[in-house]
Design a protein around this motif. Structure first.
Motif, PDB file in Angstrom:
ATOM      1  N   GLU A  35      -5.499   1.282 -19.291  1.00 36.61           N
ATOM      2  CA  GLU A  35      -4.062   1.037 -19.322  1.00 36.61           C
ATOM      3  C   GLU A  35      -3.725  -0.429 -19.552  1.00 36.61           C
ATOM      4  OE1 GLU A  35      -2.519   2.654 -15.711  1.00 36.61           O
ATOM      5  OE2 GLU A  35      -2.802   4.729 -16.358  1.00 36.61           O
ATOM      6  N   ASN A  37      -4.607  -2.956 -17.578  1.00 36.40           N
ATOM      7  CA  ASN A  37      -4.614  -3.763 -16.360  1.00 36.40           C
ATOM      8  C   ASN A  37      -5.852  -4.657 -16.349  1.00 36.40           C
ATOM      9  OD1 ASN A  37      -2.277  -2.368 -15.245  1.00 36.40           O
ATOM     10  ND2 ASN A  37      -3.668  -0.650 -14.923  1.00 36.40           N
ATOM     11  N   ASP A  52      -1.412  -6.172 -12.885  1.00 39.31           N
ATOM     12  CA  ASP A  52      -0.807  -5.002 -13.508  1.00 39.31           C
ATOM     13  C   ASP A  52      -0.281  -5.364 -14.903  1.00 39.31           C
ATOM     14  OD1 ASP A  52       1.912  -3.317 -13.962  1.00 39.31           O
ATOM     15  OD2 ASP A  52       0.439  -2.123 -12.847  1.00 39.31           O
ATOM     16  N   TYR A  53      -0.620  -4.521 -15.897  1.00 36.48           N
ATOM     17  CA  TYR A  53      -0.269  -4.812 -17.285  1.00 36.48           C
ATOM     18  C   TYR A  53       1.234  -4.902 -17.496  1.00 36.48           C
ATOM     19  CZ  TYR A  53       0.317  -4.129 -22.312  1.00 36.48           C
ATOM     20  OH  TYR A  53       0.692  -4.264 -23.620  1.00 36.48           O
ATOM     21  N   ASN A  54       1.996  -4.013 -16.860  1.00 31.45           N
ATOM     22  CA  ASN A  54       3.435  -3.967 -17.088  1.00 31.45           C
ATOM     23  C   ASN A  54       4.206  -4.973 -16.245  1.00 31.45           C
ATOM     24  OD1 ASN A  54       3.565  -1.746 -19.025  1.00 31.45           O
ATOM     25  ND2 ASN A  54       2.846  -0.470 -17.335  1.00 31.45           N
ATOM     26  N   SER A  55       3.926  -4.995 -14.952  1.00 28.52           N
ATOM     27  CA  SER A  55       4.712  -5.843 -14.045  1.00 28.52           C
ATOM     28  C   SER A  55       4.184  -7.265 -13.926  1.00 28.52           C
ATOM     29  CB  SER A  55       4.748  -5.212 -12.652  1.00 28.52           C
ATOM     30  OG  SER A  55       3.457  -5.245 -12.055  1.00 28.52           O
TER      31      SER A  55
END
Length: 204
Positions: A35, A37, A52-55
């Motif tokens: 994902e 991360n 975390d990749y998104n946050s």
């Protein structure tokens, strides 16, 4: 080039906040999961930390072995969303793993403190011995550890077959798109390629 994580101040604070605002202490091994991360060995903080990749939030996911002992994490590798890492505990080195979903630790085997770098592929975990100048192979299914390349105790830069090759303090490793092993030499000042099809070592 930009800073992805860390303030430039050595430390272990900042968990549950943005990675760019966190303190990091001697990061070494680094890997990403499916994902995106990011996981890295934070040697000075005795932990594995995740971004975390998104946050872009940073957290600590491992800071002790199954018995609660703190570990110096030398290196880590991710394959099929299982993370494999080398943790130095109380004078011994442990090859360990955990699933990225549940973080249950598994101690695969106990090693000497020679081991420095790690990468994983299918049923195989490749381990570099920095002071013994060789590459070893650990088979997950059998628990067997064996010499794969290099001449233990002899340093050098000789290319050739696996058993005639010489390394000079092999350290970080990675699996390339062809399934071969790329090795950075700490003292050799070079990048080596271990071809698992031809069973040869060459200098890149």
């Amino acid at each position: 080039m930009s800073t992805y994580a860390g303030t430039g101040v050595a430390g272990s604070s900042g968990d549950s906040g943005l990675a760019i605002d966190a303190e990091i202490n001697n990061p070494y091994g680094i890997a990403t999961d499916s994902e995106g991360n990011v996981y890295f060995a934070d040697q000075g903080s005795y932990s594995i930390r995740k971004i975390d990749y998104n946050s872009k939030i940073i957290t600590t996911v491992v800071n002790s072995d199954e018995s609660g002992n703190s570990m110096i994490i030398n290196d880590l590798s991710i394959h099929d969303d299982i993370i494999y890492f080398l943790g130095s505990v109380a004078g011994t080195m442990k090859l360990m793993s955990f699933n990225l979903l549940d973080f249950d630790l598994t101690n695969l085997t106990t090693l000497s403190n020679d081991y420095f770098g790690i990468c994983a592929k299918n049923d195989s975990i490749f381990l570099s011995t920095n002071t013994n100048h060789s590459i070893n192979l650990f088979k997950i299914s059998t628990g067997n550890l064996s010499l794969l390349a290099g001449t233990p105790g002899t340093s050098g830069g000789m290319d050739g077959t696996l058993n005639s090759s010489l390394f000079n303090a092999p350290a970080g490793m990675a699996v390339d798109q062809n399934g071969n092993i790329v090795i950075a030499e700490f003292h050799g000042g070079s990048i080596r390629l271990l071809n698992l099809t031809s069973n040869t070592v060459s200098t890149l």
